[in-house]
Design an enzyme around this catalytic site. Structure first.
Site, PDB file in Angstrom:
ATOM      1  N   CYS A 115      70.495 -18.278  66.299  1.00 25.83           N
ATOM      2  CA  CYS A 115      71.587 -17.564  66.994  1.00 25.83           C
ATOM      3  C   CYS A 115      72.849 -17.479  66.141  1.00 25.83           C
ATOM      4  O   CYS A 115      73.681 -16.596  66.339  1.00 25.83           O
ATOM      5  CB  CYS A 115      71.912 -18.254  68.314  1.00 25.83           C
ATOM      6  SG  CYS A 115      70.507 -18.283  69.415  1.00 25.83           S
ATOM      7  N   HIS A 263      78.368 -14.765  70.536  1.00 26.42           N
ATOM      8  CA  HIS A 263      76.916 -14.628  70.587  1.00 26.42           C
ATOM      9  C   HIS A 263      76.514 -14.576  72.055  1.00 26.42           C
ATOM     10  O   HIS A 263      77.001 -15.362  72.873  1.00 26.42           O
ATOM     11  CB  HIS A 263      76.261 -15.813  69.878  1.00 26.42           C
ATOM     12  CG  HIS A 263      74.837 -16.002  70.271  1.00 26.42           C
ATOM     13  ND1 HIS A 263      73.908 -15.001  70.166  1.00 26.42           N
ATOM     14  CD2 HIS A 263      74.184 -17.071  70.821  1.00 26.42           C
ATOM     15  CE1 HIS A 263      72.743 -15.452  70.609  1.00 26.42           C
ATOM     16  NE2 HIS A 263      72.887 -16.693  71.012  1.00 26.42           N
ATOM     17  N   ASN A 293      69.411 -12.160  75.332  1.00 26.25           N
ATOM     18  CA  ASN A 293      69.837 -12.867  74.126  1.00 26.25           C
ATOM     19  C   ASN A 293      68.972 -12.379  72.961  1.00 26.25           C
ATOM     20  O   ASN A 293      67.767 -12.616  72.938  1.00 26.25           O
ATOM     21  CB  ASN A 293      69.662 -14.370  74.358  1.00 26.25           C
ATOM     22  CG  ASN A 293      70.026 -15.216  73.163  1.00 26.25           C
ATOM     23  OD1 ASN A 293      70.155 -14.716  72.047  1.00 26.25           O
ATOM     24  ND2 ASN A 293      70.172 -16.508  73.382  1.00 26.25           N
TER      25      ASN A 293
HETATM   26  O1  UT7 Z   1      71.229 -18.670  72.232  1.00 21.20           O
HETATM   27  C1  UT7 Z   1      70.981 -19.985  71.853  1.00 21.20           C
HETATM   28  C2  UT7 Z   1      71.619 -20.926  72.729  1.00 21.20           C
HETATM   29  N1  UT7 Z   1      71.027 -20.897  74.038  1.00 21.20           N
HETATM   30  C3  UT7 Z   1      71.752 -21.220  75.072  1.00 21.20           C
HETATM   31  O2  UT7 Z   1      72.915 -21.487  74.910  1.00 21.20           O
HETATM   32  C4  UT7 Z   1      71.085 -21.317  76.411  1.00 21.20           C
HETATM   33  C5  UT7 Z   1      71.668 -22.469  77.158  1.00 21.20           C
HETATM   34  N2  UT7 Z   1      71.004 -22.759  78.426  1.00 21.20           N
HETATM   35  C6  UT7 Z   1      70.993 -21.889  79.459  1.00 21.20           C
HETATM   36  O3  UT7 Z   1      71.448 -20.776  79.346  1.00 21.20           O
HETATM   37  C7  UT7 Z   1      70.448 -22.368  80.776  1.00 21.20           C
HETATM   38  O4  UT7 Z   1      70.188 -23.745  80.702  1.00 21.20           O
HETATM   39  C8  UT7 Z   1      69.174 -21.619  81.233  1.00 21.20           C
HETATM   40  C9  UT7 Z   1      69.522 -20.211  81.638  1.00 21.20           C
HETATM   41  C10 UT7 Z   1      68.152 -21.614  80.123  1.00 21.20           C
HETATM   42  C11 UT7 Z   1      68.544 -22.317  82.454  1.00 21.20           C
HETATM   43  O5  UT7 Z   1      69.487 -22.410  83.487  1.00 21.20           O
HETATM   44  P1  UT7 Z   1      69.731 -23.791  84.235  1.00 21.20           P
HETATM   45  O6  UT7 Z   1      70.744 -23.533  85.266  1.00 21.20           O
HETATM   46  O7  UT7 Z   1      70.065 -24.814  83.171  1.00 21.20           O
HETATM   47  O8  UT7 Z   1      68.342 -24.068  84.921  1.00 21.20           O
HETATM   48  P2  UT7 Z   1      67.316 -25.274  84.699  1.00 21.20           P
HETATM   49  O9  UT7 Z   1      66.624 -25.174  83.407  1.00 21.20           O
HETATM   50  O10 UT7 Z   1      68.006 -26.558  85.027  1.00 21.20           O
HETATM   51  O11 UT7 Z   1      66.270 -24.989  85.840  1.00 21.20           O
HETATM   52  C12 UT7 Z   1      66.615 -25.050  87.231  1.00 21.20           C
HETATM   53  C13 UT7 Z   1      65.406 -24.707  88.082  1.00 21.20           C
HETATM   54  C14 UT7 Z   1      64.166 -25.509  87.731  1.00 21.20           C
HETATM   55  O12 UT7 Z   1      63.465 -25.768  88.932  1.00 21.20           O
HETATM   56  P3  UT7 Z   1      63.600 -27.199  89.670  1.00 21.20           P
HETATM   57  O13 UT7 Z   1      63.114 -28.208  88.661  1.00 21.20           O
HETATM   58  O14 UT7 Z   1      65.044 -27.347  89.999  1.00 21.20           O
HETATM   59  O15 UT7 Z   1      62.695 -27.033  90.848  1.00 21.20           O
HETATM   60  C15 UT7 Z   1      63.367 -24.565  86.876  1.00 21.20           C
HETATM   61  O16 UT7 Z   1      61.965 -24.825  86.932  1.00 21.20           O
HETATM   62  O17 UT7 Z   1      65.037 -23.337  87.899  1.00 21.20           O
HETATM   63  C16 UT7 Z   1      63.654 -23.247  87.527  1.00 21.20           C
HETATM   64  N3  UT7 Z   1      63.510 -22.111  86.616  1.00 21.20           N
HETATM   65  C17 UT7 Z   1      63.328 -20.849  87.037  1.00 21.20           C
HETATM   66  N4  UT7 Z   1      63.234 -20.313  88.259  1.00 21.20           N
HETATM   67  C18 UT7 Z   1      63.066 -18.984  88.348  1.00 21.20           C
HETATM   68  C19 UT7 Z   1      63.551 -22.113  85.255  1.00 21.20           C
HETATM   69  N5  UT7 Z   1      63.390 -20.859  84.801  1.00 21.20           N
HETATM   70  C20 UT7 Z   1      63.263 -20.060  85.878  1.00 21.20           C
HETATM   71  C21 UT7 Z   1      63.084 -18.677  86.038  1.00 21.20           C
HETATM   72  N6  UT7 Z   1      62.997 -18.181  87.298  1.00 21.20           N
HETATM   73  N7  UT7 Z   1      63.015 -17.827  84.984  1.00 21.20           N
END
Ligand code: UT7
Length: 336
Positions: A115, A263, A293
């Protein structure tokens, strides 16, 4: 010592639009979750086996940037190509650009850095121009993610985020040291390398013959893995730090920023930075809603769109900032 400045910008994205609703037909996800957590509404995913490869998209973006710069391809002294998704394991796509654009046998350097790839690439181009070694450098960031994603529910935490596309810039010599790229700032922290990683194929851990030998349907090693929350927490800290570092280096206060092109990792990250630096909606350019992204391509696509929309004017202080896998992060401070 010279400065460098950007005199031409271009971008290219594949025609194929994939909405969040389209994704919900492939995996257990939904539009509300994706928009709420990331801001993304749709992304472009190249049609398989089309000419929209990483090099192909980069070449299209480069042609636009060259034309807008008003230079001839033969004026290009050096090529820097940033990507994490090269067409081939080796050689990298820089040489494909040299060949496809029929540029004379100038050097072509491939940059990884995910990135942060475009910020690193700009920094490299800037150094070559500063020292006088080169006058015109073509810098490309291009990414074809869609072919390498796990498009099942198992991969939803990563695959809904990434999109395909390319952006390019022509940097040239600027003799006035108060203009153009004022400074660039680069960082890395390898202890977190595996928090956002694609392990295989890699010579160190798992090569193609290991994958074939195991023939394991549960093998996730050749899909990207991200510890989302950990990456998010580090991103907001490092984005802020590296923007501050760039401002301090140039004796600028945060009020001096005319536009920030972050980014496009997550709309929530951009909004956090916007608040942290007291910037208005007009001062932070976001297009993650349309493209997701696109890693190394995200800054040059956003910079080009901001420029096309007339949001960047001569004399503006433009700040580029990126954070991602490595971890690596960086910023560029420009007096346009
Ligand atoms: O570009 C390089 C740098 N990258 C970044 O900076 C990305 C940084 N991270 C993020 O943007 C976020 O952490 C994400 C968008 C990747 C994820 O968001 P989050 O709010 O951190 O969600 P999470 O990973 O904690 O997941 C929350 C819940 C989980 O379910 P449980 O365990 O709470 O039941 C996941 O299984 O959401 C679930 N989940 C989804 N649900 C529906 C994960 N992906 C999805 C999905 N659709 N696509």
């Amino acid at each position: 010592m010279y400065n460098s400045k950007i005199i031409g910008l271009g971008y290219y994205v594949p025609d194929n639009v994939v909405t969040n609703d389209d994704l919900s037909k492939m995996m257990d996800t939904n539009d509300a979750w994706i928009q709420e957590r990331t801001g993304i509404k749709e992304r472009r995913w190249a049609i398989e086996n089309s000419e929209d490869t990483t090099s192909g998209m980069g070449i299209k973006a480069a042609k636009i940037a060259i034309e807008r710069a008003g230079i001839d391809k033969d004026d290009i002294d050096f090529i820097v190509f940033a990507t994490l998704s090269p067409d081939m394991y080796f050689p990298g796509p820089g040489v494909q650009v040299q060949h496809a654009l029929d540029i004379k046998t100038v050097g072509a350097l491939d940059v990884r850095n995910q990135c942060s790839g475009f910020v690193y690439a700009i920094s490299i181009a800037d150094q070559y121009i500063k020292t006088g070694m080169y006058k015109n450098v073509l810098v490309i960031g291009s990414e074809l993610h869609s072919h390498g994603l796990d498009k099942t529910t198992r991969g939803r935490g990563v695959s809904v985020i990434f999109g395909d596309g390319a952006g390019a810039a022509i940097l040239t010599r600027e003799e006035d040291n108060t203009k153009g790229i004022l400074s660039t700032h680069l960082h890395s922290q390898g202890e977190h390398a595996e928090e956002l990683v694609l392990v295989a194929p890699g010579m160190g851990k798992r090569w193609v013959n290991d994958i074939l030998k195991d023939n394991d349907p549960n093998d996730e090693s050749y899909f990207p893995h991200m510890n989302g929350q950990f990456v998010f927490k580090n991103a907001v800290v490092r984005f802020s730090e590296v923007i501050m570092e760039g401002l301090a280096k140039n004796n600028l206060e945060k009020e001096a920023i005319d536009i920030l092109i972050p980014h496009q990792a997550n709309l929530r990250i951009s909004q956090f930075i916007q608040k942290r630096f007291d910037l208005s909606d007009d001062q932070v350019f976001n297009n993650i809603q349309k493209y997701g992204n696109t890693t190394a391509a995200s800054i040059p696509i956003a910079l080009t769109e901001a420029w096309e929309e007339g949001k960047i004017k001569e004399g503006d202080v433009v700040v580029l900032a990126a954070f991602g896998s490595g971890f690596t992060w960086g910023s560029v401070i420009i007096k346009w």
